[in-house]
Design a protein around this motif. Structure first.
Motif, mmCIF file in Angstrom:
data_model
loop_
_atom_site.group_PDB
_atom_site.id
_atom_site.type_symbol
_atom_site.label_atom_id
_atom_site.label_comp_id
_atom_site.label_asym_id
_atom_site.label_seq_id
_atom_site.Cartn_x
_atom_site.Cartn_y
_atom_site.Cartn_z
ATOM 1 N N ALA A 210 0.806 -1.157 -0.059
ATOM 2 C CA ALA A 210 -0.014 -0.012 -0.196
ATOM 3 C C ALA A 210 0.919 1.282 0.015
ATOM 4 O O ALA A 210 0.583 2.299 -0.685
ATOM 5 N N HIS A 211 2.053 1.263 0.661
ATOM 6 C CA HIS A 211 2.873 2.314 0.615
ATOM 7 C C HIS A 211 3.586 2.503 -0.488
ATOM 8 O O HIS A 211 3.715 3.671 -1.048
ATOM 9 N N ALA A 212 3.902 1.604 -1.100
ATOM 10 C CA ALA A 212 4.600 1.395 -2.505
ATOM 11 C C ALA A 212 3.420 2.003 -3.527
ATOM 12 O O ALA A 212 3.815 2.683 -4.352
ATOM 13 N N ALA A 213 2.164 1.559 -3.593
ATOM 14 C CA ALA A 213 1.214 2.105 -4.305
ATOM 15 C C ALA A 213 0.946 3.490 -4.474
ATOM 16 O O ALA A 213 0.897 4.207 -5.124
ATOM 17 N N LEU A 214 1.003 4.038 -2.996
ATOM 18 C CA LEU A 214 0.487 5.367 -2.908
ATOM 19 C C LEU A 214 1.676 6.306 -3.303
ATOM 20 O O LEU A 214 1.620 7.226 -3.908
ATOM 21 N N GLY A 215 3.073 5.807 -3.003
ATOM 22 C CA GLY A 215 4.227 6.601 -3.401
ATOM 23 C C GLY A 215 4.358 6.519 -4.789
ATOM 24 O O GLY A 215 4.925 7.530 -5.292
ATOM 25 N N ARG A 236 11.472 0.018 3.349
ATOM 26 C CA ARG A 236 11.883 -0.408 4.709
ATOM 27 C C ARG A 236 11.215 -1.528 5.502
ATOM 28 O O ARG A 236 11.642 -2.593 5.733
ATOM 29 N N PHE A 237 9.791 -1.706 4.885
ATOM 30 C CA PHE A 237 9.090 -2.792 5.457
ATOM 31 C C PHE A 237 9.211 -4.068 4.381
ATOM 32 O O PHE A 237 9.071 -5.194 4.678
#
Length: 360
Positions: A210-215, A236-237
C-alpha cells in the motif's frame, strides 16, 4: 550410549511438546540441550528455526533452516518452512527457489503453489505467477488465494479480471482496497485510487504494497515530497522489493541525492537483474558524469530486456555518439524511428477499427 540416545530423544520430544503448547522459552531451551549432544540434528535446528519464525526473527530462522537442510537434505519438508521464512523476510528470489524445491516432492500442495505465486508477483514475473495461482484457484478454500490472484492480475495490467475476484475479498478490507486502488490507478482515476490506498493504510499501516502504491501514484503526479516518505516506508518494510528500490532511486536522483539513488539502483538490479529500469537510470547518471562507454554497456543490456522501449534506444544512441561510435549511434537512432513509426501505425489501426460507418 543407549541411555544418552534415549535422553536426547526425550529432550527433542519434550521440546516439541512445549512448542505445541506455546511455551517457546522452554522449547528453545530443550532443543538447544539436544543440540549439545547432537550438533547435527536437523530436527532440532528446524524446530529452533520455527521458534524464531513465530517471534518474527526471520533472518535467524532462514539461517537455521538452511543449516538443517545441510545436515539432512532428505527432509524436503524443510524447504517449505524455509521458503515461508524467506518470503516473510522479503527474500523473494530465495523463497522461489525453496518453494520450487519443495514442490518437486509435493507438486499438489496448494499452499506452496500460492506462496510461489505471491513471490513471483513481487519479482515481476506476473505471467508465471498467474499460472501458478490459477492452477489452484478452484480447489483453494482460503480467501488469500483470491486476493493473491486479483493482485497478480492487477499488477499484470488486467484490471477487469482482477475486479471479478474482488467480491470475495470484502472480509479483508486492506487487501480489497489495495487491489481496487490499483485498478482505479490503471484506469487513470487517480483521486479514487489515492483514497483507496489511504483506506488500505488505515486498516494496515505497515503494508509495504500500500505504501508502494501510494508512493508510485505521487511519483507519477510529480509530487516528490509526498512520494518519497511512502516509498521509503515501502523499502523499509519490504527491503527486497526491486521495483520500490528503483522508484525511490528515481526520486532521489531528481532531488539531488545521486549517491543514495545509485545505491538503490544497484540494489534493485541485485534483486532483479533483468529489470531494464535501473540500468537505464544508471546509464543516465553515467552520461552526466562523462562515462559514455559505461552508459552504453548498461543500455545494451537494457535493450535485451526491453527491445521495444524507444527511450532506451535513444539514450543508447546518445551514449554511442558521446563515445565516438558513429555507426552504432546511427543504427540506434534508426531503431528509435522504426519503433515510433510502428507505434503510430498501430495507433492508427486501432483508431480505424473503432470507427462506425453509416451504411450507404
Amino acid at each position: 550410549m543407549l541411555w544418552l540416545l534415549l535422553v536426547a530423544l526425550d529432550l527433542l520430544s519434550q521440546g516439541q511438546s512445549a512448542f505445541q503448547a506455546g511455551d517457546f522459552v522452554r522449547a528453545e531451551s530443550l532443543f538447544r540441550q539436544h543440540l549439545q549432544t547432537h550438533p547435527q540434528s536437523a530436527e532440532a535446528m528446524s524446530n529452533l528455526a520455527a521458534i524464531h519464525s513465530r517471534r518474527g526473527e526471520f533472518p535467524q530462522a532462514v539461517s537455521l533452516y538452511q543449516k538443517a537442510l545441510k545436515a539432512n537434505a532428505k527432509l524436503t519438508q524443510i524447504h517449505f518452512n524455509l521458503g515461508v521464512a524467506q518470503l516473510r523476510a522479503t527474500q523473494y528470489m530465495d523463497a522461489i527457489a525453496s518453494l520450487r524445491a519443495f514442490l518437486k516432492s509435493y507438486p499438489n500442495d496448494p499452499r506452496a503453489r500460492e506462496l510461489l505465486g505471491i513471490c513471483l508477483v513481487e519479482t515481476g514475473a506476473f505471467k508465471e505467477a498467474i499460472g501458478q495461482l490459477e492452477s489452484i484457484r478452484k480447489s483453494a478454500s482460503q480467501p488469500s488465494t483470491a486476493f493473491s490472484l486479483a493482485y497478480a492480475y492487477t499488477r499484470a495490467g488486467d484490471a477487469d479480471q482482477a475486479r471479478v475476484l474482488l467480491a470475495s475479498l470484502e472480509a479483508h478490507p486492506a487487501q480489497a482496497r489495495l487491489v481496487e486502488g490499483l485498478i482505479e490507478f490503471r484506469r487513470e482515476r487517480y483521486g479514487e485510487a489515492k483514497l483507496l490506498f489511504e483506506q488500505a493504510l488505515q486498516s494496515e499501516p505497515n503494508s509495504a504494497p500500500a505504501h508502494a502504491a501510494l508512493g508510485r501514484l505521487f511519483l507519477f503526479q510529480n509530487q516528490d515530497a509526498l512520494a518519497i516518505p511512502h516509498l521509503e516506508k515501502a523499502v523499509r518494510f519490504a527491503p527486497h522489493d526491486s521495483e520500490s528500490c528503483y522508484q525511490l532511486g528515481v526520486l532521489y536522483d531528481r532531488n539531488n541525492r545521486q549517491n543514495e539513488a545509485k545505491q538503490l539502483f544497484e540494489r534493485s538490479l541485485q534483486l532483479r537483474p533483468s529489470n531494464p529500469g535501473p540500468l537505464y537510470a544508471l546509464a543516465k547518471i553515467d552520461l552526466r558524469e562523462n562515462r559514455p562507454a559505461e552508459a552504453a554497456r548498461r543500455l545494451e543490456q537494457a535493450v535485451r530486456y526491453a527491445p521495444e522501449a524507444d527511450a532506451i534506444h535513444l539514450l543508447l544512441g546518445r551514449a554511442y555518439q558521446a563515445s565516438g561510435q558513429a555507426a552504432q549511434a546511427k543504427a540506434a537512432f534508426a531503431e528509435v524511428r522504426r519503433l515510433q513509426q510502428s507505434r503510430l501505425q498501430k495507433q492508427q489501426q486501432d483508431l480505424d477499427s473503432q470507427l462506425v460507418l453509416d451504411p450507404p
